[in-house]
Design a protein around this motif. Structure first.
Motif, PDB file in Angstrom:
ATOM      1  N   MET A   1     -10.734 -47.038 -50.181  1.00 55.35           N
ATOM      2  CA  MET A   1     -11.854 -47.614 -50.907  1.00 55.35           C
ATOM      3  C   MET A   1     -12.467 -46.603 -51.839  1.00 55.35           C
ATOM      4  SD  MET A   1     -11.624 -50.436 -50.336  1.00 55.35           S
ATOM      5  CE  MET A   1     -12.611 -50.476 -51.769  1.00 55.35           C
ATOM      6  N   ARG A   2     -12.460 -45.335 -51.388  1.00 55.78           N
ATOM      7  CA  ARG A   2     -13.029 -44.296 -52.197  1.00 55.78           C
ATOM      8  C   ARG A   2     -12.350 -44.264 -53.561  1.00 55.78           C
ATOM      9  NH1 ARG A   2     -13.304 -38.206 -51.069  1.00 55.78           N
ATOM     10  NH2 ARG A   2     -11.268 -38.507 -51.910  1.00 55.78           N
ATOM     11  N   ALA A   3     -11.026 -44.491 -53.534  1.00 54.62           N
ATOM     12  CA  ALA A   3     -10.261 -44.436 -54.767  1.00 54.62           C
ATOM     13  C   ALA A   3     -10.687 -45.527 -55.724  1.00 54.62           C
ATOM     14  CB  ALA A   3      -8.796 -44.577 -54.444  1.00 54.62           C
ATOM     15  N   THR A 181      -5.553 -29.006 -46.923  1.00 55.37           N
ATOM     16  CA  THR A 181      -6.821 -29.158 -46.201  1.00 55.37           C
ATOM     17  C   THR A 181      -7.921 -29.657 -47.122  1.00 55.37           C
ATOM     18  OG1 THR A 181      -7.041 -26.806 -46.538  1.00 55.37           O
ATOM     19  CG2 THR A 181      -6.450 -27.531 -44.308  1.00 55.37           C
ATOM     20  N   ASP A 182      -7.861 -29.254 -48.417  1.00 55.60           N
ATOM     21  CA  ASP A 182      -8.871 -29.726 -49.364  1.00 55.60           C
ATOM     22  C   ASP A 182      -8.635 -31.190 -49.720  1.00 55.60           C
ATOM     23  OD1 ASP A 182     -10.072 -27.315 -49.386  1.00 55.60           O
ATOM     24  OD2 ASP A 182      -9.041 -26.572 -51.177  1.00 55.60           O
ATOM     25  N   VAL A 183      -7.346 -31.540 -49.825  1.00 55.20           N
ATOM     26  CA  VAL A 183      -7.009 -32.929 -50.179  1.00 55.20           C
ATOM     27  C   VAL A 183      -7.557 -33.881 -49.116  1.00 55.20           C
ATOM     28  CG1 VAL A 183      -5.097 -34.554 -50.485  1.00 55.20           C
ATOM     29  CG2 VAL A 183      -4.942 -32.280 -51.469  1.00 55.20           C
ATOM     30  N   ASN A 184      -7.367 -33.505 -47.857  1.00 52.02           N
ATOM     31  CA  ASN A 184      -7.744 -34.411 -46.762  1.00 52.02           C
ATOM     32  C   ASN A 184      -9.183 -34.258 -46.283  1.00 52.02           C
ATOM     33  OD1 ASN A 184      -5.357 -35.708 -46.696  1.00 52.02           O
ATOM     34  ND2 ASN A 184      -4.442 -34.415 -45.137  1.00 52.02           N
ATOM     35  N   ARG A 185      -9.889 -33.237 -46.805  1.00 52.33           N
ATOM     36  CA  ARG A 185     -11.247 -32.979 -46.305  1.00 52.33           C
ATOM     37  C   ARG A 185     -12.170 -34.165 -46.585  1.00 52.33           C
ATOM     38  NH1 ARG A 185     -12.657 -27.698 -48.135  1.00 52.33           N
ATOM     39  NH2 ARG A 185     -11.368 -27.060 -46.391  1.00 52.33           N
ATOM     40  N   GLY A 186     -12.848 -34.593 -45.546  1.00 48.74           N
ATOM     41  CA  GLY A 186     -13.858 -35.648 -45.697  1.00 48.74           C
ATOM     42  C   GLY A 186     -13.288 -37.045 -45.898  1.00 48.74           C
ATOM     43  N   ASN A 188     -11.436 -40.287 -44.429  1.00 47.99           N
ATOM     44  CA  ASN A 188     -11.003 -40.995 -43.238  1.00 47.99           C
ATOM     45  C   ASN A 188      -9.751 -41.778 -43.620  1.00 47.99           C
ATOM     46  OD1 ASN A 188     -10.565 -42.705 -41.167  1.00 47.99           O
ATOM     47  ND2 ASN A 188     -12.709 -43.318 -40.923  1.00 47.99           N
ATOM     48  N   GLN A 189      -8.600 -41.356 -43.070  1.00 47.03           N
ATOM     49  CA  GLN A 189      -7.329 -41.938 -43.514  1.00 47.03           C
ATOM     50  C   GLN A 189      -7.264 -43.447 -43.313  1.00 47.03           C
ATOM     51  OE1 GLN A 189      -5.108 -40.451 -45.278  1.00 47.03           O
ATOM     52  NE2 GLN A 189      -5.950 -38.409 -45.130  1.00 47.03           N
ATOM     53  N   SER A 190      -7.960 -43.949 -42.291  1.00 43.56           N
ATOM     54  CA  SER A 190      -7.882 -45.400 -42.080  1.00 43.56           C
ATOM     55  C   SER A 190      -8.748 -46.141 -43.111  1.00 43.56           C
ATOM     56  CB  SER A 190      -8.283 -45.765 -40.661  1.00 43.56           C
ATOM     57  OG  SER A 190      -9.608 -45.387 -40.451  1.00 43.56           O
ATOM     58  N   ASP A 191      -9.769 -45.475 -43.645  1.00 44.36           N
ATOM     59  CA  ASP A 191     -10.600 -46.103 -44.676  1.00 44.36           C
ATOM     60  C   ASP A 191      -9.930 -46.052 -46.033  1.00 44.36           C
ATOM     61  OD1 ASP A 191     -12.508 -46.689 -42.957  1.00 44.36           O
ATOM     62  OD2 ASP A 191     -14.013 -45.259 -43.668  1.00 44.36           O
ATOM     63  N   TRP A 192      -9.001 -45.131 -46.157  1.00 46.29           N
ATOM     64  CA  TRP A 192      -8.351 -44.899 -47.436  1.00 46.29           C
ATOM     65  C   TRP A 192      -7.570 -46.137 -47.890  1.00 46.29           C
ATOM     66  CZ3 TRP A 192      -2.880 -43.309 -48.176  1.00 46.29           C
ATOM     67  CH2 TRP A 192      -2.630 -42.907 -49.481  1.00 46.29           C
ATOM     68  N   ARG A 193      -6.968 -46.820 -46.917  1.00 42.68           N
ATOM     69  CA  ARG A 193      -6.218 -48.027 -47.240  1.00 42.68           C
ATOM     70  C   ARG A 193      -7.144 -49.230 -47.339  1.00 42.68           C
ATOM     71  NH1 ARG A 193      -0.571 -48.003 -45.541  1.00 42.68           N
ATOM     72  NH2 ARG A 193      -0.014 -45.939 -44.858  1.00 42.68           N
ATOM     73  N   PHE A 194      -6.717 -50.221 -48.095  1.00 41.30           N
ATOM     74  CA  PHE A 194      -7.501 -51.439 -48.203  1.00 41.30           C
ATOM     75  C   PHE A 194      -6.951 -52.439 -47.187  1.00 41.30           C
ATOM     76  CE2 PHE A 194      -8.550 -55.564 -49.876  1.00 41.30           C
ATOM     77  CZ  PHE A 194      -9.863 -55.389 -50.259  1.00 41.30           C
TER      78      PHE A 194
END
Ligand code: TYD
Ligand code: MG
Length: 591
Positions: A1-3, A181-186, A188-194
């Protein structure tokens, strides 16, 4: 969603900087206004590998000379300094290409045509004819295609680059290597998907590997008429409604096959009324991307890749070049804007030359929709997925108002007249796996007096059937010699797993002994040449499925004891047998 949010804020950012800083426009005007002044005299050629389009692109850096009417020195200096400034300003790969074009680098190359050979089986492209495909080794499958190299706007890469560049703010494409580590910081991988909501949405999300990934390019293949457009219209509506995140957003469904009225009519029949679902009928990729730019959608759907074309590319829509260049344009668009793009592609099981088979390596995920002609069930299978497992399988049913998720997919292949098996000899239940899904299927056998040579099998490999029959005769002592044996897997399925061996053997025993097997008994296991029962993968999952379906007994190999120990399967009785003789004693003996 962030994207998705980032994307929207980006488009607004363009407005902001262009209104607040009018000089932003000026810089660009100045940049382009010098185009016509310089003609290339000498140039430096460099080749860059573009990982997104998966090709080498040669760029030419001009060492320009001034035109008439301007002091040689001044013009030369100004051209080079502008050029260097431009590159400093925008160092993304596409901008190098653009900068070169912008400075009027006129190629002296005459237009000529280039031949390429494309394999009709696997889509492999070769620069010369070899007589066979160097990828899949098939002979006589290489077909010649001629592409006219007119030096103009001919690639999907350039078209999408042009459109996307005018959309995103300057510098947004600049990328530098980042720490993992910077790419994944903050994030939430499960929120990343729609995530798609509802039963239907959950089933689609499952096949996509847990939801829709921003910026992914997904190909949906399948036979014509199987239900691809129906599936995509439903997915489009769910994404547009955005119930999962409580926020609707535009989704653009572009059809090159149907008019907007026709799609509207279909949506009406399916009771789809998503406010933010936009329909558009077009076949020109450049036009489609421009319209998408205005809308800034949450997802873009192209129905189908065979109907769209790119101006300037040789060949008609549906040709291999058109398909590849259009896909390249859409891939670039998806990656740059983070908008997920779905492509629909017609393909027969053999896959034809202009079919999506040639695209499988370009796109992120390939989903195939399968369905038998006379069955309303449709399977959506992940064939390739960069963001999830290819084991996933979605099970749907085509109803008069669209596709519906099947609530109990394990039973879809069972015949409805199953209660008869209480009285009919020769029926046995097998438990097979397809990807991560478990299915219960019915195997039928008929042993009739006659020649053992008149053997017929449907849905079981003939060699496997012969082996099981011979093992029953030799190791279990069944006198099958003077019997004609017929085997059939119900629902037209083909048994590809050895896990069905035991059920095949049980069905034959049942018919031969004229002893009906109670319809609440399931069989899982492979049969060895010594008559022994062997373990098969995912035993727990298979047993758990039949237990949930209410079966009372499950016959399994003794060797499965270890993997089943300690697990709670409810009331089901698990019969562990070492060999076929033990199975016969446990199932076919009246106590
Ligand atoms: P369609 O999605 O047009 O197939 P594709 O895009 O793969 O060519 O679906 C075609 C079939 O689906 C058609 O034969 C009618 C059937 N169908 C239904 O049974 N119910 C429906 O609600 C819809 C829309 C289609
Ligand atoms: Mg269609």
């Amino acid at each position: 969603m962030r994207a998705f949010q980032t994307l929207n804020s980006r488009t607004h950012f363009i407005d902001l900087i262009t209104t607040k800083h009018p000089q932003f426009h000026k810089i660009y005007r100045g940049f382009h206004s010098t185009n016509h002044l310089f003609i290339e005299e000498s140039s430096t050629v460099s080749t860059i590998y573009d990982p997104v389009s998966n090709r080498l692109v040669t760029t030419r850096v001009a060492n320009s000379k001034p035109s008439e009417g301007e002091s040689d020195k001044d013009a030369y200096r100004s051209s080079n300094s502008d050029y260097v400034d431009a590159l400093k300003d925008d160092r993304s790969y596409g901008s190098v290409l653009k900068a070169n074009q912008g400075f009027g680098v006129v190629s002296k190359k005459k237009s000529k045509s280039k031949s390429t050979w494309v394999c009709s089986e696997c889509g492999y492209t070769d620069g010369q004819w070899w007589g066979y495909c160097r990828e899949c080794r098939n002979v006589n499958t290489m077909k010649e295609f001629t592409e006219s190299d007119n030096g103009g706007k001919t690639t999907g890469f350039q078209v999408s680059e042009k459109i996307v560049k005018s959309w995103l703010p300057k510098g947004s494409g600049d990328a530098v290597p980042m720490r993992l580590t910077d790419v994944n910081r903050g994030i939430n991988q499960s929120d990343w998907r729609f995530h798609l909501s509802g039963l239907f949405g959950t089933e689609v999300s499952r096949v996509l590997g847990g939801g829709l990934v921003p910026g992914s390019l997904v190909l949906i293949g399948g036979d014509p008429g199987v239900g691809k457009s129906t599936l995509m219209l439903q997915i489009a509506a769910i994404i547009a409604e955005g119930k999962e995140i409580g926020k609707p957003a535009p989704v653009l469904y572009v059809s090159g096959e149907e008019s907007v009225e026709q799609i509207g009519n279909r949506a009406d029949r399916m009771e789809i009324s998503a406010e933010e679902l936009f329909l558009y009928s077009s076949t020109d990729i450049e036009d489609i991307l421009q319209k998408a730019q205005v809308l800034s959608p949450r997802a873009l759907i192209i129905d189908s890749i065979q109907t769209v074309h790119l101006m300037g590319v040789t060949g008609s829509a549906g040709g291999i070049y058109q398909i590849k260049e259009c896909t390249a344009a859409l891939l670039r668009f998806a990656k740059k804007t983070n908008i997920p793009v779905f492509l629909i592609g017609h393909v027969t099981k053999s896959g034809d030359i202009a079919g999506p088979r040639a695209l499988e390596h370009i796109v992120d995920a390939v989903l195939y929709m399968e369905g038998e002609q006379y069955s309303s069930h449709r399977l959506l299978r992940a064939f390739k997925n960069r963001f999830g497992s290819t084991d996933e399988l979605g099970v749907f049913e085509m109803s008069p108002c669209g596709l519906k998720a099947v609530t109990n997919p394990s039973e879809i292949f069972l015949s409805e007249e199953r209660s008869d098996s209480e009285f009919l000899a020769g029926l046995a239940i097998a438990v097979i796996m397809d990807g991560s899904r478990t299915f219960v299927i019915e195997i039928q056998a008929l042993c009739a007096p006659g020649s053992s040579l008149s053997r017929q099998v449907n849905g079981v490999q003939a060699g496997r059937a012969d082996m099981i029959i011979s093992v029953l005769m030799k190791q279990a002592g069944l006198k099958l010699q003077s019997n004609a044996i017929f085997l059939n897997v119900v629902s037209g399925l083909t048994l590809t797993e050895t896990a069905g061996d035991l059920a095949v053997a049980a069905a034959i025993c049942s018919s031969f002994l004229e002893f009906p097997i109670p319809n609440d008994v399931a069989f899982i296991g492979e049969v060895g040449l010594g008559g022994e029962l062997r373990m098969v993968p995912k035993m727990e999952k298979r047993v758990s499925t039949v237990a949930k379906l209410g079966y009372k007994k499950c016959v399994v190999p003794k060797s499965a004891e270890k993997s089943l120990r300690g697990l709670d399967f409810g009331e089901i009785e698990i019969l562990e047998c070492i060999n076929l003789k033990e199975v016969i004693n446990a199932v076919f003996v009246t106590r």
